[in-house]
Design a protein around this motif. Structure first.
Motif, PDB file in Angstrom:
ATOM      1  N   ALA A   1      42.811  57.628  41.731  1.00  0.00           N
ATOM      2  CA  ALA A   1      43.618  57.866  40.632  1.00  0.00           C
ATOM      3  C   ALA A   1      42.842  57.660  39.222  1.00  0.00           C
ATOM      4  N   HIS A   2      41.602  57.136  39.373  1.00  0.00           N
ATOM      5  CA  HIS A   2      41.027  56.708  38.056  1.00  0.00           C
ATOM      6  C   HIS A   2      39.662  57.532  37.865  1.00  0.00           C
ATOM      7  N   SER A   3      39.664  58.366  36.639  1.00  0.00           N
ATOM      8  CA  SER A   3      38.384  59.008  36.398  1.00  0.00           C
ATOM      9  C   SER A   3      37.074  58.092  35.880  1.00  0.00           C
ATOM     10  N   TYR A   4      37.725  57.009  35.257  1.00  0.00           N
ATOM     11  CA  TYR A   4      36.534  56.400  34.282  1.00  0.00           C
ATOM     12  C   TYR A   4      36.396  55.267  34.856  1.00  0.00           C
ATOM     13  N   TRP A   5      35.323  54.667  34.743  1.00  0.00           N
ATOM     14  CA  TRP A   5      34.859  53.310  35.261  1.00  0.00           C
ATOM     15  C   TRP A   5      34.025  52.565  34.392  1.00  0.00           C
ATOM     16  N   GLY A   6      34.157  51.317  34.234  1.00  0.00           N
ATOM     17  CA  GLY A   6      33.274  50.622  33.636  1.00  0.00           C
ATOM     18  C   GLY A   6      32.022  50.261  34.689  1.00  0.00           C
ATOM     19  N   GLN A   7      31.065  49.294  34.023  1.00  0.00           N
ATOM     20  CA  GLN A   7      29.771  48.989  34.754  1.00  0.00           C
ATOM     21  C   GLN A   7      29.990  47.607  35.658  1.00  0.00           C
ATOM     22  N   GLY A   8      31.291  46.829  35.405  1.00  0.00           N
ATOM     23  CA  GLY A   8      31.612  45.708  36.053  1.00  0.00           C
ATOM     24  C   GLY A   8      30.951  44.284  35.614  1.00  0.00           C
ATOM     25  N   THR A   9      31.721  43.617  36.023  1.00  0.00           N
ATOM     26  CA  THR A   9      31.469  42.156  35.301  1.00  0.00           C
ATOM     27  C   THR A   9      31.506  41.237  36.746  1.00  0.00           C
ATOM     28  N   LEU A  10      30.761  40.264  36.643  1.00  0.00           N
ATOM     29  CA  LEU A  10      30.403  39.508  38.255  1.00  0.00           C
ATOM     30  C   LEU A  10      31.151  38.272  37.899  1.00  0.00           C
ATOM     31  N   VAL A  11      31.980  37.914  38.743  1.00  0.00           N
ATOM     32  CA  VAL A  11      32.737  36.486  38.846  1.00  0.00           C
ATOM     33  C   VAL A  11      32.361  36.010  40.194  1.00  0.00           C
TER      34      VAL A  11
ATOM     35  N   ALA B   1      33.593  38.384  43.171  1.00  0.00           N
ATOM     36  CA  ALA B   1      33.157  39.759  43.252  1.00  0.00           C
ATOM     37  C   ALA B   1      32.598  40.350  41.941  1.00  0.00           C
ATOM     38  N   ILE B   2      32.218  41.592  42.027  1.00  0.00           N
ATOM     39  CA  ILE B   2      32.117  42.390  40.728  1.00  0.00           C
ATOM     40  C   ILE B   2      33.611  42.908  40.453  1.00  0.00           C
ATOM     41  N   TYR B   3      33.966  42.789  39.261  1.00  0.00           N
ATOM     42  CA  TYR B   3      35.222  43.426  38.767  1.00  0.00           C
ATOM     43  C   TYR B   3      34.822  44.564  37.699  1.00  0.00           C
ATOM     44  N   TYR B   4      35.545  45.606  38.235  1.00  0.00           N
ATOM     45  CA  TYR B   4      35.567  46.854  37.460  1.00  0.00           C
ATOM     46  C   TYR B   4      36.871  47.248  36.726  1.00  0.00           C
ATOM     47  N   CYS B   5      36.767  47.634  35.699  1.00  0.00           N
ATOM     48  CA  CYS B   5      37.538  48.194  34.782  1.00  0.00           C
ATOM     49  C   CYS B   5      37.683  49.955  35.163  1.00  0.00           C
TER      50      CYS B   5
ATOM     51  N   TYR C   1      46.291  55.076  31.914  1.00  0.00           N
ATOM     52  CA  TYR C   1      46.639  53.970  32.584  1.00  0.00           C
ATOM     53  C   TYR C   1      45.571  53.407  32.772  1.00  0.00           C
ATOM     54  N   MET C   2      45.474  51.977  33.146  1.00  0.00           N
ATOM     55  CA  MET C   2      44.153  51.380  33.323  1.00  0.00           C
ATOM     56  C   MET C   2      44.362  50.488  34.405  1.00  0.00           C
ATOM     57  N   ALA C   3      43.255  49.943  35.156  1.00  0.00           N
ATOM     58  CA  ALA C   3      43.416  48.872  36.173  1.00  0.00           C
ATOM     59  C   ALA C   3      42.106  48.136  36.283  1.00  0.00           C
ATOM     60  N   TRP C   4      42.270  46.980  37.121  1.00  0.00           N
ATOM     61  CA  TRP C   4      41.290  46.362  37.258  1.00  0.00           C
ATOM     62  C   TRP C   4      40.903  46.420  39.098  1.00  0.00           C
ATOM     63  N   PHE C   5      39.786  46.772  39.242  1.00  0.00           N
ATOM     64  CA  PHE C   5      39.193  46.703  40.784  1.00  0.00           C
ATOM     65  C   PHE C   5      38.150  45.640  41.269  1.00  0.00           C
ATOM     66  N   ARG C   6      38.090  45.439  42.268  1.00  0.00           N
ATOM     67  CA  ARG C   6      36.930  44.391  42.498  1.00  0.00           C
ATOM     68  C   ARG C   6      36.027  44.894  43.967  1.00  0.00           C
ATOM     69  N   GLN C   7      35.021  44.344  43.820  1.00  0.00           N
ATOM     70  CA  GLN C   7      34.151  44.652  45.042  1.00  0.00           C
ATOM     71  C   GLN C   7      33.143  43.363  45.396  1.00  0.00           C
TER      72      GLN C   7
ATOM     73  N   ASP D   1      34.785  46.681  50.772  1.00  0.00           N
ATOM     74  CA  ASP D   1      35.139  48.073  49.783  1.00  0.00           C
ATOM     75  C   ASP D   1      35.672  47.568  48.669  1.00  0.00           C
ATOM     76  N   ARG D   2      35.730  48.427  47.800  1.00  0.00           N
ATOM     77  CA  ARG D   2      36.200  48.290  46.488  1.00  0.00           C
ATOM     78  C   ARG D   2      37.934  48.307  46.512  1.00  0.00           C
ATOM     79  N   GLU D   3      38.358  47.262  46.002  1.00  0.00           N
ATOM     80  CA  GLU D   3      39.906  47.422  46.282  1.00  0.00           C
ATOM     81  C   GLU D   3      40.737  47.002  44.747  1.00  0.00           C
ATOM     82  N   GLY D   4      41.814  47.642  44.608  1.00  0.00           N
ATOM     83  CA  GLY D   4      42.511  47.464  43.414  1.00  0.00           C
ATOM     84  C   GLY D   4      43.211  46.109  43.232  1.00  0.00           C
ATOM     85  N   VAL D   5      43.145  45.449  42.016  1.00  0.00           N
ATOM     86  CA  VAL D   5      43.605  44.099  41.802  1.00  0.00           C
ATOM     87  C   VAL D   5      44.929  43.964  41.013  1.00  0.00           C
ATOM     88  N   ALA D   6      44.776  44.749  39.845  1.00  0.00           N
ATOM     89  CA  ALA D   6      46.193  44.832  39.127  1.00  0.00           C
ATOM     90  C   ALA D   6      45.954  46.096  38.065  1.00  0.00           C
TER      91      ALA D   6
END
Length: 127
Positions: free
Chosen positions: A113-123, A91-95, A33-39, A44-49
């Motif tokens: 709930a997520h064990s794996y994270w990307g490096q983030g992309t800036l919006v 924010a910085i958006y993280y997968c 399962y996958m999701a987008w977060f942002r900070q 704090d980092r928050e879940g987006v979708a």
């Protein structure tokens, strides 16, 4: 080990649109399962979708009706189409991804709930 790479971050004006993409590799589990977060700065980092392995989605209230999540390429690419962007979306958006800590519903948008994270992309959204 799941490797996640985000792309698509950019600077836009309020009211504009962006599409973020996250490509996953290095996994074989069908339960990914996958999701987008942002900070945002100072927040704090928050879940987006999020999108689970049964193709169910979950959105934060703050983005419902404006953001759309989708999963393509045999579920290896997770996209986030963001419309009607507001300055507060900057924010910085993280997968993120996981395989074994999802319990349905809003847990999809919980960091634990997520064990794996990307490096983030800036919006950046200018008013």
């Amino acid at each position: 080990q799941v490797h996640l790479v985000e792309s698509g971050g950019d600077s836009v004006q309020a009211g504009g649109s962006l599409r973020l993409a996250c490509t996953a590799s290095g996994y074989t589990s069908s339960s990914l399962y996958m999701a987008w977060f942002r900070q945002a700065p100072g927040k704090d980092r928050e879940g987006v979708a999020g999108w689970d392995s049964a193709d169910r989605t979950n959105y934060a209230d703050s983005v419902k009706g404006r953001f759309t999540i989708s999963r393509e390429d045999a579920k290896k690419t997770l996209s986030l189409k963001m419309n009607s962007l507001k300055p507060e979306d900057a924010a910085i958006y993280y997968c993120a991804a996981g395989t074994d800590r999802y319990y349905g519903g809003s847990t999809l948008l919980r960091q634990w709930a997520h064990s794996y994270w990307g490096q983030g992309t800036l919006v950046t959204v200018s008013s």
